[in-house]
Design a protein around this motif. Structure first.
Motif, PDB file in Angstrom:
ATOM      1  N   VAL A 115      77.115  35.893  43.517  1.00 46.11           N
ATOM      2  CA  VAL A 115      76.604  37.125  43.999  1.00 46.11           C
ATOM      3  C   VAL A 115      76.401  38.193  43.563  1.00 46.11           C
ATOM      4  CG1 VAL A 115      76.852  38.488  46.351  1.00 46.11           C
ATOM      5  CG2 VAL A 115      77.454  36.130  46.512  1.00 46.11           C
ATOM      6  N   THR A 116      77.482  38.655  42.865  1.00 47.23           N
ATOM      7  CA  THR A 116      77.623  39.846  42.058  1.00 47.23           C
ATOM      8  C   THR A 116      76.849  39.903  40.884  1.00 47.23           C
ATOM      9  OG1 THR A 116      79.496  39.217  40.906  1.00 47.23           O
ATOM     10  CG2 THR A 116      79.766  40.513  43.063  1.00 47.23           C
ATOM     11  N   LEU A 120      72.469  39.143  44.460  1.00 51.13           N
ATOM     12  CA  LEU A 120      71.712  38.204  45.523  1.00 51.13           C
ATOM     13  C   LEU A 120      71.862  39.183  46.878  1.00 51.13           C
ATOM     14  CD1 LEU A 120      73.183  34.769  45.149  1.00 51.13           C
ATOM     15  CD2 LEU A 120      71.222  35.817  43.915  1.00 51.13           C
ATOM     16  N   THR A 121      70.570  38.950  47.451  1.00 54.68           N
ATOM     17  CA  THR A 121      70.368  39.449  48.811  1.00 54.68           C
ATOM     18  C   THR A 121      70.910  38.515  49.696  1.00 54.68           C
ATOM     19  OG1 THR A 121      68.139  38.250  49.262  1.00 54.68           O
ATOM     20  CG2 THR A 121      68.295  40.424  48.102  1.00 54.68           C
ATOM     21  N   ASP A 122      70.997  38.756  51.141  1.00 57.02           N
ATOM     22  CA  ASP A 122      71.738  37.844  51.878  1.00 57.02           C
ATOM     23  C   ASP A 122      70.764  36.623  52.009  1.00 57.02           C
ATOM     24  OD1 ASP A 122      73.726  39.529  52.384  1.00 57.02           O
ATOM     25  OD2 ASP A 122      73.101  40.158  54.550  1.00 57.02           O
ATOM     26  N   ILE A 211      62.606  31.227  45.957  1.00 56.43           N
ATOM     27  CA  ILE A 211      61.790  31.637  44.652  1.00 56.43           C
ATOM     28  C   ILE A 211      62.565  32.667  43.638  1.00 56.43           C
ATOM     29  CG2 ILE A 211      59.655  32.102  43.878  1.00 56.43           C
ATOM     30  CD1 ILE A 211      59.557  29.403  45.232  1.00 56.43           C
ATOM     31  N   THR A 212      62.832  33.877  44.651  1.00 54.62           N
ATOM     32  CA  THR A 212      63.469  34.967  43.711  1.00 54.62           C
ATOM     33  C   THR A 212      64.972  34.368  43.198  1.00 54.62           C
ATOM     34  OG1 THR A 212      64.431  35.994  45.684  1.00 54.62           O
ATOM     35  CG2 THR A 212      62.087  36.767  45.117  1.00 54.62           C
ATOM     36  N   LEU A 213      65.505  33.751  44.102  1.00 58.47           N
ATOM     37  CA  LEU A 213      66.776  33.020  43.596  1.00 58.47           C
ATOM     38  C   LEU A 213      66.628  32.377  42.066  1.00 58.47           C
ATOM     39  CD1 LEU A 213      70.002  32.249  43.847  1.00 58.47           C
ATOM     40  CD2 LEU A 213      68.861  30.322  45.043  1.00 58.47           C
ATOM     41  N   TRP A 214      65.805  31.398  42.109  1.00 53.02           N
ATOM     42  CA  TRP A 214      65.667  30.432  41.089  1.00 53.02           C
ATOM     43  C   TRP A 214      64.986  31.323  39.888  1.00 53.02           C
ATOM     44  CZ3 TRP A 214      68.768  26.699  40.408  1.00 53.02           C
ATOM     45  CH2 TRP A 214      69.250  26.033  41.391  1.00 53.02           C
TER      46      TRP A 214
END
Length: 257
Positions: A115-116, A120-122, A211-214
């Motif tokens: 997360v940090t 990451l957003t929720d 998508i933004t995560l990957w």
């Protein structure tokens, strides 16, 4: 089908998921056994983390992860077709590691570093958790344990019913024992990607966040990678495939707004 033929095909990745899970059942890694092993390993992980003061139960990061967890749970239960009710539990570990997984039976382990470090957003947390929940809901670990059992059988290596016996912390051992430490096949990753999109959308999280995560994972991979990426290949083809599944997930999300 002859068992020897089934084993050969499964090891080669040429049979269905049910084929490999059948082999896992034959090896003693049935649903009840895997869930029990995961519960035991999870409890050991929590105890070890508590004793070393690395179990996070109060930070802002923990509260965000817990909020996503509680929001996803009822929708994950709706998707459960294993025939066994999951006892969902969450452990958040204070660690710079970029990692997270969901063990059989619904044991969720999140490292604060994912997360940090990725900021990451929720919704992106939901993308990670939803993806991992689908791996558990579809019993992909059973598939991996079955495939690994066949590989080791072919090499003449003895396996315990739980799978691989590696050393390390309780959290690492939990991952290895129920197959999480083994790379998922591309087909299982695709199923988790698609199912995760639908799960997060049903819970009211914008699936665009997957998508933004990957994309963030790809950048991290270029900077040296992470524990998470060691079992979760991150690449442009994966993102392109998720984009094709986005319209259906987006429709579900839009209906909830």
């Amino acid at each position: 089908m002859n068992k020897k033929i089934l084993m050969s095909l499964c090891a080669a990745g040429a049979v269905t998921i049910s084929g490999c899970t059948t082999v896992a059942d034959m090896a003693g890694a049935d649903t009840a056994t895997l869930n029990a092993a995961a519960t035991q390993g999870f409890n050991k992980t929590v105890t070890e983390a508590r004793n070393s003061n690395t179990l996070d139960t109060s930070s802002a990061t923990y509260k965000r992860i817990y909020s996503v967890f509680t929001r996803l749970k009822p929708y994950a239960d709706q998707m459960n077709q294993t025939g066994t009710k999951f006892d969902w539990q969450l452990a958040v570990l204070k660690s710079p590691q970029v990692n997270a997984y969901v063990a059989p039976g619904g044991k969720v382990v999140f490292y604060t570093g994912i997360v940090t470090k990725l900021n990451l957003t929720d919704a992106e947390i939901a993308a990670v958790m939803g993806h991992e929940m689908v791996h558990a809901l579809e019993e992909h670990s059973k598939n991996k344990v079955g495939a690994q059992a066949l590989t080791d059988l072919a090499l003449g290596i003895g396996l315990s019913a739980a799978g691989v016996g590696q050393t390390g912390t309780a959290a690492a051992q939990l991952g290895s024992q129920i197959g999480i430490g083994l790379p998922y096949s591309r087909s299982l990753e695709s199923r988790a990607d698609q199912g995760g999109l639908m799960l997060m959308a049903r819970a009211g999280y914008n699936p665009q966040a997957a998508i933004t995560l990957w994309e963030k994972m790809n950048k991290l991979e270029g900077a040296g990678g992470s524990s998470f990426l060691s079992t979760h290949p991150s690449n442009s083809q994966r993102i392109d495939a998720m984009r094709k599944n986005l319209p259906a997930a987006q429709q579900i999300y839009n209906q909830r707004r």
